[in-house]
Structure formats: C-alpha cells, structure tokens
Write a protein that holds these residues in place. Structure first.
Motif, PDB file in Angstrom:
ATOM      1  N   THR A  40       0.844  -1.190   0.000  1.00  0.00           N
ATOM      2  CA  THR A  40       0.000   0.000   0.000  1.00  0.00           C
ATOM      3  C   THR A  40       0.882   1.243   0.000  1.00  0.00           C
ATOM      4  N   ASN A  43       1.660   6.765   3.928  1.00  0.00           N
ATOM      5  CA  ASN A  43       0.612   7.675   4.371  1.00  0.00           C
ATOM      6  C   ASN A  43       1.062   8.356   5.651  1.00  0.00           C
ATOM      7  N   TRP A  45      -0.758   9.358   7.909  1.00  0.00           N
ATOM      8  CA  TRP A  45      -1.589   8.825   8.999  1.00  0.00           C
ATOM      9  C   TRP A  45      -0.876   7.660   9.694  1.00  0.00           C
ATOM     10  N   PHE A  46      -0.014   6.969   8.956  1.00  0.00           N
ATOM     11  CA  PHE A  46       0.734   5.835   9.505  1.00  0.00           C
ATOM     12  C   PHE A  46       2.222   6.174   9.613  1.00  0.00           C
ATOM     13  N   TYR A  51       0.576   0.726   5.751  1.00  0.00           N
ATOM     14  CA  TYR A  51      -0.132   0.117   6.870  1.00  0.00           C
ATOM     15  C   TYR A  51       0.417  -1.291   7.129  1.00  0.00           C
ATOM     16  N   THR A  54      -1.684  -6.940   8.411  1.00  0.00           N
ATOM     17  CA  THR A  54      -2.352  -7.571   9.551  1.00  0.00           C
ATOM     18  C   THR A  54      -2.725  -9.020   9.291  1.00  0.00           C
ATOM     19  N   PRO A  91      -8.340  -1.545  13.445  1.00  0.00           N
ATOM     20  CA  PRO A  91      -7.482  -2.413  12.643  1.00  0.00           C
ATOM     21  C   PRO A  91      -8.283  -3.014  11.494  1.00  0.00           C
ATOM     22  N   TYR A  94      -7.547  -4.269   4.893  1.00  0.00           N
ATOM     23  CA  TYR A  94      -7.414  -3.251   3.859  1.00  0.00           C
ATOM     24  C   TYR A  94      -8.792  -2.776   3.460  1.00  0.00           C
TER      25      TYR A  94
END
Length: 237
Positions: A40, A43, A45-46, A51, A54, A91, A94
């Motif tokens: 991905t 970002n 945000w991360f 990300y 997971t 969490p 995607y």
C-alpha cells in the motif's frame, strides 16, 4: 502474479483465459488483465509508512514487540490495575477499492488449504462477474480466507499477549457498521471479537443507529463469557 485476457462489459467478463506475455496475442475486443502484488502507498496517517500487513503473523509479532512490549517495559507493574487493557482502533486488512483487494504472501496457499482449489486461476472473479454471474463462490472463499488470516494473525496474537500479561484486549475494528462494510475491511467483526477479553465498538455522532453492530458485540461477549464490553461513544459529535 498472473495475467489474463477477457472480453469486458462493465463488471461482466466473458471468455476469461490465462495469457502468456510474449507468447500469446490479444484477440479483437479482448482486454489484458494484469494482477500485481503491491505494498500500500505510504501515508502520513501511519507515520509516513504503509499500513501493517495484519494478515501476516510475523509482521504482527513485530508490531507487538515494538508497541505492547514497550509499554510492558515501562508500566508492567500497573498491568491489570491502573492499566486494565490495551485499546486497538480500527485495525483492518485493507479497505477494498475498485481494483484493489487485500493480499499477503501466504494467501494463495491458505486459500488452497481451506477451499481445495487454486485461487490464482480464478483471480478475475475477485473483480468481474464471469459470464454475468451475480454471485461468486470464489469471492466468498476469498474473503473468508482473508478474514481467517487477519483474525488469526492480528486479533489472536494481540489477544493472547494481553491474556498472558493480565490485560484486556479491547477496542473496535474498521467499518463495523454493517455486514457489507465489514466484508471490505475486516471480513466479519464477530470473528475478531473472539480473541478480545473486552470486545468493543465505536458510536460516531449523536444519532448513529448501528444497532446490529452493538448486538454483534454483545452476542459474542455472551458466547465467550466476556464480562465487559466497550463503546467508544460520541466521537465526531
């Protein structure tokens, strides 16, 4: 991962066939479908990174090492007391988009193990309807496999770590508001709750009627004998 050729009409596809680049040629009206495994995008945000995968237990184990274990080094004496649990916020495996599906290296092998056939040969069905079929067992099996990987990698490992350390694993998943939204992001929220000592939801704004979400959470708490639930309430009010 694989290349196909097919005749496309919107979301419908006909004459789907494997395509060998450099050997096969496209027939009139065919479209080339190229499937790639890509990380991905980064970002802010991360923290400027992609990300977490997971669905990958090794990645999740490293996440636990760099977060949960860091808290343990500093406040372990307060675990189960002043620090009753660890909260996870949204969490997911995607957020599905038009031509994007969740993926991890182990997914094809796990898909074959669970379902008894090869996913790679059926990849176009994750995005298109072969010969106009509105339902697809491949899509059903795919999201079930992704959910299994996600739950066992993230929820199980985090929940088991909390159990060993006298903490409650709590918080809520992304897009829990209805079953359709869940499919795109987490597969099935109820399967995630199994490994939470304190399953939870969030309730955004004052008039957000997600009654099914609340009942799914309370149902799993009853089924697994969890005394506590949690609601992150009135966010965005």
């Amino acid at each position: 991962i694989a290349t196909f050729a097919a005749h496309l009409d919107g979301v419908n596809a006909s004459g789907i066939r494997r395509f060998r680049p450099g050997q096969d040629t496209l027939a009139d009206g065919e479209t080339l479908l190229l499937f790639e495994d890509k990380a991905t995008e980064t970002n802010s945000w991360f923290n400027g990174q992609a990300y977490l995968d997971t669905m990958n237990p090794k990645a999740v184990a490293k996440f636990i090492e760099t977060t949960h274990e860091a808290y343990k080094r500093h406040v372990a004496a307060d675990f189960g007391k002043t620090v009753p649990g660890i909260f996870t916020d949204e969490p997911n495996y995607y957020y599905v988009r038009q031509f994007v599906r969740p993926w991890t290296t182990a997914l094809p092998a796990e898909f074959s193990r669970l379902n008894g056939y090869d996913l790679i040969d059926r990849l176009p069905e994750l995005f298109f309807r072969p010969d106009g079929q509105t339902c697809s067992k491949v899509r059903l099996d795919f999201f079930n496999t992704a959910t299994t990987l996600y739950v066992n990698a993230f929820s199980r490992l985090c929940g088991e770590w909390c159990e060993r350390n006298s903490l409650r694993f709590t918080g809520h998943v992304l897009n829990e508001d209805d079953p359709v939204a869940q499919t795109d992001s987490v597969g099935a929220a109820m399967r995630f709750y199994e490994f939470q000592q304190q399953p939870g939801i969030d309730l955004l704004t004052e008039h957000w009627g997600i009654f099914d979400t609340a009942k799914q959470c309370s149902s799993m708490a009853h089924q697994f004998g969890r005394r506590w639930r949690l609601s992150e309430t009135y966010g965005c009010t």
